[in-house]
Design a protein around this motif. Structure first.
Motif, PDB file in Angstrom:
ATOM      1  N   ALA A  52       0.830  -1.225   0.000  1.00 43.83           N
ATOM      2  CA  ALA A  52       0.000   0.000   0.000  1.00 43.83           C
ATOM      3  C   ALA A  52       0.862   1.271   0.000  1.00 43.83           C
ATOM      4  CB  ALA A  52      -0.982  -0.010   1.174  1.00 43.83           C
ATOM      5  N   HIS A  53       1.843   1.279  -0.898  1.00 44.42           N
ATOM      6  CA  HIS A  53       2.771   2.411  -1.009  1.00 44.42           C
ATOM      7  C   HIS A  53       2.082   3.682  -1.479  1.00 44.42           C
ATOM      8  CE1 HIS A  53       6.664   0.538  -0.360  1.00 44.42           C
ATOM      9  NE2 HIS A  53       6.210  -0.514  -1.008  1.00 44.42           N
ATOM     10  N   CYS A  54       2.475   4.796  -0.916  1.00 47.04           N
ATOM     11  CA  CYS A  54       2.071   6.109  -1.406  1.00 47.04           C
ATOM     12  C   CYS A  54       2.993   7.125  -0.734  1.00 47.04           C
ATOM     13  CB  CYS A  54       0.604   6.398  -1.092  1.00 47.04           C
ATOM     14  SG  CYS A  54       0.178   6.279   0.645  1.00 47.04           S
ATOM     15  N   ARG A  55       2.702   8.410  -0.894  1.00 45.84           N
ATOM     16  CA  ARG A  55       3.522   9.422  -0.226  1.00 45.84           C
ATOM     17  C   ARG A  55       2.617  10.475   0.386  1.00 45.84           C
ATOM     18  NH1 ARG A  55       3.840   9.718  -5.765  1.00 45.84           N
ATOM     19  NH2 ARG A  55       3.277  11.721  -6.704  1.00 45.84           N
ATOM     20  N   MET A  56       3.127  11.116   1.436  1.00 45.57           N
ATOM     21  CA  MET A  56       2.397  12.220   2.070  1.00 45.57           C
ATOM     22  C   MET A  56       2.968  13.504   1.488  1.00 45.57           C
ATOM     23  SD  MET A  56      -0.017  12.738   4.356  1.00 45.57           S
ATOM     24  CE  MET A  56      -0.072  11.323   5.448  1.00 45.57           C
ATOM     25  N   SER A  57       2.095  14.356   0.966  1.00 50.46           N
ATOM     26  CA  SER A  57       2.572  15.555   0.273  1.00 50.46           C
ATOM     27  C   SER A  57       1.759  16.785   0.649  1.00 50.46           C
ATOM     28  CB  SER A  57       2.483  15.354  -1.245  1.00 50.46           C
ATOM     29  OG  SER A  57       3.378  14.344  -1.664  1.00 50.46           O
ATOM     30  N   VAL A  58       2.367  17.929   0.379  1.00 49.43           N
ATOM     31  CA  VAL A  58       1.649  19.203   0.435  1.00 49.43           C
ATOM     32  C   VAL A  58       1.240  19.533  -0.990  1.00 49.43           C
ATOM     33  CG1 VAL A  58       1.734  21.643   1.070  1.00 49.43           C
ATOM     34  CG2 VAL A  58       3.131  19.973   2.342  1.00 49.43           C
ATOM     35  N   ALA A  59      -0.017  19.926  -1.190  1.00 52.37           N
ATOM     36  CA  ALA A  59      -0.469  20.312  -2.527  1.00 52.37           C
ATOM     37  C   ALA A  59      -1.241  21.623  -2.444  1.00 52.37           C
ATOM     38  CB  ALA A  59      -1.335  19.212  -3.135  1.00 52.37           C
ATOM     39  N   VAL A  60      -1.181  22.366  -3.545  1.00 52.32           N
ATOM     40  CA  VAL A  60      -1.894  23.654  -3.631  1.00 52.32           C
ATOM     41  C   VAL A  60      -2.555  23.751  -5.007  1.00 52.32           C
ATOM     42  CG1 VAL A  60      -0.280  24.831  -2.065  1.00 52.32           C
ATOM     43  CG2 VAL A  60       0.117  24.897  -4.548  1.00 52.32           C
TER      44      VAL A  60
END
Ligand code: PRT
Ligand code: MG
Length: 220
Positions: free
Chosen positions: A97-105
């Motif tokens: 269940a790979h993914c990444r935590m990111s900031v998005a705008v």
């Protein structure tokens, strides 16, 4: 409560975690004999008479394991950080269940300037712990707005300047005209074990943990 030292309960959430844990169970010689997507049952039998699977919300997995209602479970690093990990032993990164935590705008929002100017940034997220630590480490002042889903909507509708959310393919961000501006951390799912069960049920748990460890090392 009398402990049945043979009986094991594994907590999983429906969807990607259940689907990606199945091959690990198969590696331990265990098949889940019911499908949670078609059955409405929340307690599922397996081919191992000593192991049952319970289906709970992803964010509730650590809670069931912490209180010993489940002996072990599988949860994302995101969920474990937000929970705090109290009462949980975390022996194995399962590399699923790979993914990444990111900031998005919103595309076109000048994030770099907004951060540099030191104005308070409004950030909507389900992951307040992770967001708080990330921005504190950067010395950026933020107002965190807690949401329970559909974070992508917040910047579009003017609720927030930015979101902190999980990204996998990036399709959801693209479909909503958002761009990733910071990568906070990589996320995968971990096995969590109740600390008392680890001691009292070691004999029953050990072969399963070992099979999980070997199978997940192959996926790393
Ligand atoms: O859905 P529910 O509210 O019941 O709970 P949940 O979202 O916590 O559970 P679930 O099953 O969706 O996720 C369980 C775990 O899978 C999470 O805790 C993560 O560790 C992991 N995981 C891996 C993901 C994703 N990939 C993922 N892409 N969890 C969520 N997403 C969402 C993301 O929030 C965003 O809305 O998918 C969307 C983005 O996907 P892309 O592919 O469009 O980028
Ligand atoms: Mg989800």
């Amino acid at each position: 409560m009398m402990q049945d030292l043979q009986q094991l309960t594994l907590a999983l959430s429906k969807g990607r975690i259940f689907d990606e844990t199945l091959p690990l169970l198969e590696a331990a010689g265990i098949t889940v004999t019911e499908n949670p997507e078609t059955s409405r049952k929340l307690i599922l039998a397996t081919t191992n008479p000593h192991l049952r699977v319970i289906i709970v919300r992803a964010s509730d997995v650590p809670t069931y394991v912490q209180y010993g209602a489940a002996d072990f479970g599988v949860a994302g690093k995101d969920v474990l950080i937000e929970h705090g990990g109290e009462g949980l032993y975390q022996p194995i990164d399962l590399h699923i269940a790979h993914c990444r935590m990111s900031v998005a705008v919103r595309a076109g929002f000048d994030y770099v300037t907004a951060v540099r100017q030191g104005a308070r940034l409004r950030v909507a997220t389900k992951y307040v712990q992770i967001a708080r630590e990330h921005f504190a480490a950067k010395g950026v002042h933020v107002d965190l707005i807690k949401l329970y889903g559909s974070m992508e909507l917040a910047p579009l509708i003017g609720l927030s300047d930015a979101i902190v959310d999980l990204v996998s393919t990036g399709n959801t961000l693209r479909a909503n005209n958002l761009v990733e501006v910071e990568h906070i951390m990589d996320i995968s799912s971990r096995l969590v074990v109740n600390q008392a069960a680890l001691k009292l049920k070691r004999e029953a748990l050990q072969p399963i943990l070992q099979a999980f460890e070997q199978a997940s090392a192959r996926m790393a």
